[in-house]
Design a protein around this motif. Structure first.
Motif, PDB file in Angstrom:
ATOM      1  N   GLY A 171    -131.284  18.153  38.826  1.00 21.82           N
ATOM      2  CA  GLY A 171    -130.125  18.464  39.749  1.00 21.82           C
ATOM      3  C   GLY A 171    -130.263  19.877  40.483  1.00 21.82           C
ATOM      4  O   GLY A 171    -129.932  20.011  41.601  1.00 21.82           O
ATOM      5  N   LEU A 172    -130.623  20.800  39.804  1.00 24.02           N
ATOM      6  CA  LEU A 172    -130.980  22.006  40.142  1.00 24.02           C
ATOM      7  C   LEU A 172    -132.161  22.175  41.230  1.00 24.02           C
ATOM      8  O   LEU A 172    -132.025  22.978  42.180  1.00 24.02           O
ATOM      9  CB  LEU A 172    -130.987  23.002  39.223  1.00 24.02           C
ATOM     10  N   PHE A 173    -133.028  21.483  40.932  1.00 22.43           N
ATOM     11  CA  PHE A 173    -134.142  21.659  42.016  1.00 22.43           C
ATOM     12  C   PHE A 173    -133.567  20.882  43.229  1.00 22.43           C
ATOM     13  O   PHE A 173    -133.890  21.430  44.206  1.00 22.43           O
ATOM     14  CB  PHE A 173    -135.390  20.655  41.365  1.00 22.43           C
ATOM     15  N   GLU A 174    -132.890  19.886  43.028  1.00 28.93           N
ATOM     16  CA  GLU A 174    -132.269  19.327  44.337  1.00 28.93           C
ATOM     17  C   GLU A 174    -131.317  20.294  45.231  1.00 28.93           C
ATOM     18  O   GLU A 174    -131.507  20.444  46.109  1.00 28.93           O
ATOM     19  CB  GLU A 174    -131.455  17.953  44.087  1.00 28.93           C
ATOM     20  N   GLU A 183    -126.075  16.947  31.953  1.00 26.13           N
ATOM     21  CA  GLU A 183    -126.209  18.099  32.953  1.00 26.13           C
ATOM     22  C   GLU A 183    -126.903  17.536  33.909  1.00 26.13           C
ATOM     23  O   GLU A 183    -126.604  18.540  35.092  1.00 26.13           O
ATOM     24  CB  GLU A 183    -127.027  19.362  31.911  1.00 26.13           C
ATOM     25  N   GLU A 184    -127.904  17.007  34.166  1.00 21.66           N
ATOM     26  CA  GLU A 184    -128.202  16.680  35.488  1.00 21.66           C
ATOM     27  C   GLU A 184    -127.447  16.402  36.688  1.00 21.66           C
ATOM     28  O   GLU A 184    -127.294  16.907  37.737  1.00 21.66           O
ATOM     29  CB  GLU A 184    -129.321  15.397  35.501  1.00 21.66           C
ATOM     30  N   ALA A 185    -126.362  15.538  36.232  1.00 24.60           N
ATOM     31  CA  ALA A 185    -125.379  15.240  37.041  1.00 24.60           C
ATOM     32  C   ALA A 185    -124.334  16.445  37.448  1.00 24.60           C
ATOM     33  O   ALA A 185    -123.980  16.704  38.734  1.00 24.60           O
ATOM     34  CB  ALA A 185    -124.067  14.283  36.472  1.00 24.60           C
ATOM     35  N   GLY A 186    -124.549  17.563  36.560  1.00 23.85           N
ATOM     36  CA  GLY A 186    -123.576  18.919  36.886  1.00 23.85           C
ATOM     37  C   GLY A 186    -124.522  19.730  38.083  1.00 23.85           C
ATOM     38  O   GLY A 186    -123.782  20.269  38.756  1.00 23.85           O
ATOM     39  N   GLY A 187    -125.784  19.514  37.762  1.00 28.10           N
ATOM     40  CA  GLY A 187    -126.529  20.471  38.841  1.00 28.10           C
ATOM     41  C   GLY A 187    -126.546  19.622  40.169  1.00 28.10           C
ATOM     42  O   GLY A 187    -126.494  20.587  41.076  1.00 28.10           O
ATOM     43  N   PHE A 188    -126.329  18.275  40.406  1.00 29.71           N
ATOM     44  CA  PHE A 188    -126.073  17.497  41.668  1.00 29.71           C
ATOM     45  C   PHE A 188    -124.759  18.007  42.052  1.00 29.71           C
ATOM     46  O   PHE A 188    -124.427  18.526  43.230  1.00 29.71           O
ATOM     47  CB  PHE A 188    -126.231  16.128  41.362  1.00 29.71           C
ATOM     48  N   ASP A 204    -121.844   9.043  33.969  1.00 32.45           N
ATOM     49  CA  ASP A 204    -121.023  10.066  34.862  1.00 32.45           C
ATOM     50  C   ASP A 204    -120.037   9.555  35.518  1.00 32.45           C
ATOM     51  O   ASP A 204    -119.260  10.083  36.127  1.00 32.45           O
ATOM     52  CB  ASP A 204    -121.907  10.965  35.325  1.00 32.45           C
ATOM     53  N   LEU A 205    -119.843   8.039  35.650  1.00 33.61           N
ATOM     54  CA  LEU A 205    -118.720   7.495  36.098  1.00 33.61           C
ATOM     55  C   LEU A 205    -117.613   8.006  35.113  1.00 33.61           C
ATOM     56  O   LEU A 205    -116.487   8.067  35.687  1.00 33.61           O
ATOM     57  CB  LEU A 205    -118.898   5.947  36.025  1.00 33.61           C
ATOM     58  N   LEU A 206    -117.677   8.081  33.948  1.00 35.72           N
ATOM     59  CA  LEU A 206    -116.666   8.433  33.051  1.00 35.72           C
ATOM     60  C   LEU A 206    -116.375   9.779  33.399  1.00 35.72           C
ATOM     61  O   LEU A 206    -115.081  10.522  33.181  1.00 35.72           O
ATOM     62  CB  LEU A 206    -117.289   8.680  31.529  1.00 35.72           C
TER      63      LEU A 206
END
Length: 569
Positions: free
Chosen positions: A82-85, A48-53, A440-442
């Motif tokens: 990711g959402l803080f960013e 999910e962190e990748a999703g936020g980014f 998340d390269l996948l």
């Protein structure tokens, strides 16, 4: 039966949302089912962190709403970094944080998390839908807050709410206003009067100068003033600007630093640069910003006004007399020319054929299309991107400047590519940052997002290592035992290659850019290449000298020799 989940998705789609990034889960099932039957694309990330980014990069570049959605407890909690960013980048994102059923809230039920307490510090809206009758209204208000205030909105949705039958509701919808804000006439006259008194005027532009390039250049021409810019304003002010003297601050160069520190009058335009030591101490400072809370919050200013930069400069230009004295401008431009030449000497093959990271950035910049989108990891890849990827007026850079996080570049590239499938999207990834979110390269493979990932592989947390040395400490715990990332990428379904010799770099970069799908280029770069600030303080010199002495005494003489070798012309 129309469910509340369908009402939520319908309202967000009407507000302009086109993609939702997330990982499915039990309490989210009715939301994902509603997305399945909508026109919104579900982008299935692995973390999910990748999703936020990714969502933040999409919305930052498009100005439109992007979505994230997560399951209860740890699912929606994983979005936090990711959402803080995204929030600090002022990107309009809505998180649908699904929650356990209402009857169990407050009893320490498994996976219960108080999302409001966690997300309130990094959002412009954070509310729970408590009854089905609130669904359309609260969803519309969440989307409107994200777009109007430019930030993250969190919509907490208990599972029994999302699955409930949707009642009849008033037709609440999102309204998008585009006001033009210009200071009052007497404020414009005051700015003109202060500029008239200045002998050496400098302009410092920030991200508020987006869409104001021509007006900034026109005012600089009239005032014969050098234009420095923040890192965020690189895309908007660097290209096609004969008055540009570059950035200041730790990532900048001596020309921008000199312009700001030597001027007697400084005009800040949409600039919220945080580091007080890079502001002049004796100059008259005028600030124009659309957000009144930004006026004078970084450094004291003599006069501050609220206004849109482009429209304010249009109104101001006719009140300012043209100047012919170019002495200060030419002095700053001369320093800019020397700075570019000096930085260019390091953007070459290093001693013994080493691949300097600057050289890698330059090779990529020359080979990439003019409208490429670049993302860069926090740390040294961010610096090399800002210094060595030329702004073209059509390319863009997405970098973690306010939040300063690792592991942002590759997932931000995913969001950029989803939003702009016809543009080349390049992630300049650090080896430490990529390893943090490697899975998340996948996503790039599964979701058919042909991003190009370049790994600056120096087997170290480079920026941390430099910070330790500047403080006079021996570098500790910064070593990274890395795999061959090219082979790892191939195993995951990407095009992958590793480059260890400088003579192979240009051909490999071209092959990497030409690869039809997602591609990763693992480049072994020189570990001893330093990020040099525009002004070296006495304490930094003393710190590096102390580090050098400790290193030699501790048997690390080769490290010191490598560092000195790279500093020599």
């Amino acid at each position: 039966m129309t469910t509340v989940a369908q009402v939520i998705v319908e309202t967000l789609q009407a507000a302009g949302a086109r993609r939702c990034y997330g990982v499915p889960g039990d309490t989210l099932n009715h939301v994902t089912d509603a997305i399945r039957t909508s026109d919104i694309r579900w982008v299935h990330v692995r973390h999910e962190e990748a999703g936020g980014f990714a969502a933040g990069a999409e919305s930052l570049l498009t100005g439109e709403l992007a979505l994230c959605a997560g399951s209860c407890g740890p699912g929606s909690l994983h979005f936090i970094n990711g959402l803080f960013e995204s929030h600090r980048n002022r990107a309009p994102v809505v998180l649908i944080a699904s929650q356990i059923v209402r009857d169990e809230l407050g009893f320490d039920f498994p996976q219960e998390v108080d999302f409001r307490a966690i997300y309130e510090s990094c959002s412009v809206f954070c509310e729970e839908i408590r009854t089905p009758e609130q669904a359309r209204r609260k969803t519309a208000m969440a989307a409107q807050a994200a777009l109007a205030k430019r930030g993250v909105a969190v919509l907490i949705v208990p599972a029994d709410i999302s699955s409930a039958k949707a009642p009849d509701e008033p037709a609440f919808a999102v309204h998008r206003a585009s006001p033009v804000v210009v200071p009052a006439d007497h404020e414009l006259e005051r700015i003109a009067s202060l500029l008239e008194q200045g002998k050496k005027i400098a302009i410092y532009g920030g991200s508020g100068c987006e869409n104001a390039h021509d007006e900034v250049v026109a005012l600089a021409r009239k005032l014969q003033a050098p234009v420095a810019h923040t890192s965020r304003a690189k895309d908007f002010l660097e290209y096609g600007n004969p008055f540009d003297v570059g950035m200041t601050g730790i990532f900048g160069g001596e020309a921008g630093y000199h312009a700001l520190m030597s001027c007697d009058t400084l005009l800040l335009l949409g600039c919220d640069f945080a580091w007080r030591q890079f502001y002049p101490q004796k100059a008259t400072i005028i600030q124009i910003d659309l957000d009144g809370t930004h006026l004078g919050r970084r450094h004291p200013v003599d006069f501050g006004v609220v206004g849109d930069v482009a429209e304010t400069l249009k109104a101001l230009r006719g009140r300012v007399d043209a100047r012919s004295d170019r002495a200060f401008l030419d002095d700053c431009l001369s320093k800019r020319e020397k700075m570019v030449e000096r930085q260019g000497r390091h953007a070459t093959v290093g001693k013994g054929g080493a691949i300097r990271p600057q050289y890698l950035a330059e090779v990529i910049s020359r080979a990439a299309p003019a409208d490429a989108i670049y993302t860069a990891d926090g740390g040294s890849p961010m610096v090399w991107c800002l210094r060595h990827v030329a702004a073209t007026g059509s390319n863009r850079t997405v970098i973690s400047l306010s939040h300063g996080t690792m592991a942002n570049a590759m997932p931000q590239a995913l969001g950029a590519k989803a939003a702009f499938p016809d543009r080349t999207v390049i992630s300049l990834s650090g080896d430490g940052g990529l390893a943090m979110i490697l899975g998340d390269l996948l996503t790039a493979v599964q979701e058919k997002l042909p991003i190009k990932v370049a790994v600056f592989n120096n087997s170290a947390l480079d920026f941390v290592e430099i910070e330790q040395k500047v403080e006079g400490l021996l570098d500790a715990y910064t070593n990274l035992l890395n795999p061959d990332f090219g082979r790892v990428a191939e195993a995951m379904g990407l095009w992958g290659r590793r480059v260890e010799k400088a003579q192979d770099l240009e051909g490999a970069v071209q092959a990497w850019l030409d690869a039809p799908g997602p591609a990763l280029l693992d480049v072994v770069t020189d570990r001893f290449e330093l990020v040099m600030p525009p002004k070296i303080e006495a304490g930094q010199v003393a710190g590096m000298a102390l580090y050098s002495a400790k290193a030699v005494l501790g048997g690390r003489g080769k490290d010191v020799a490598g560092m000195i070798r790279n500093l020599l012309p």
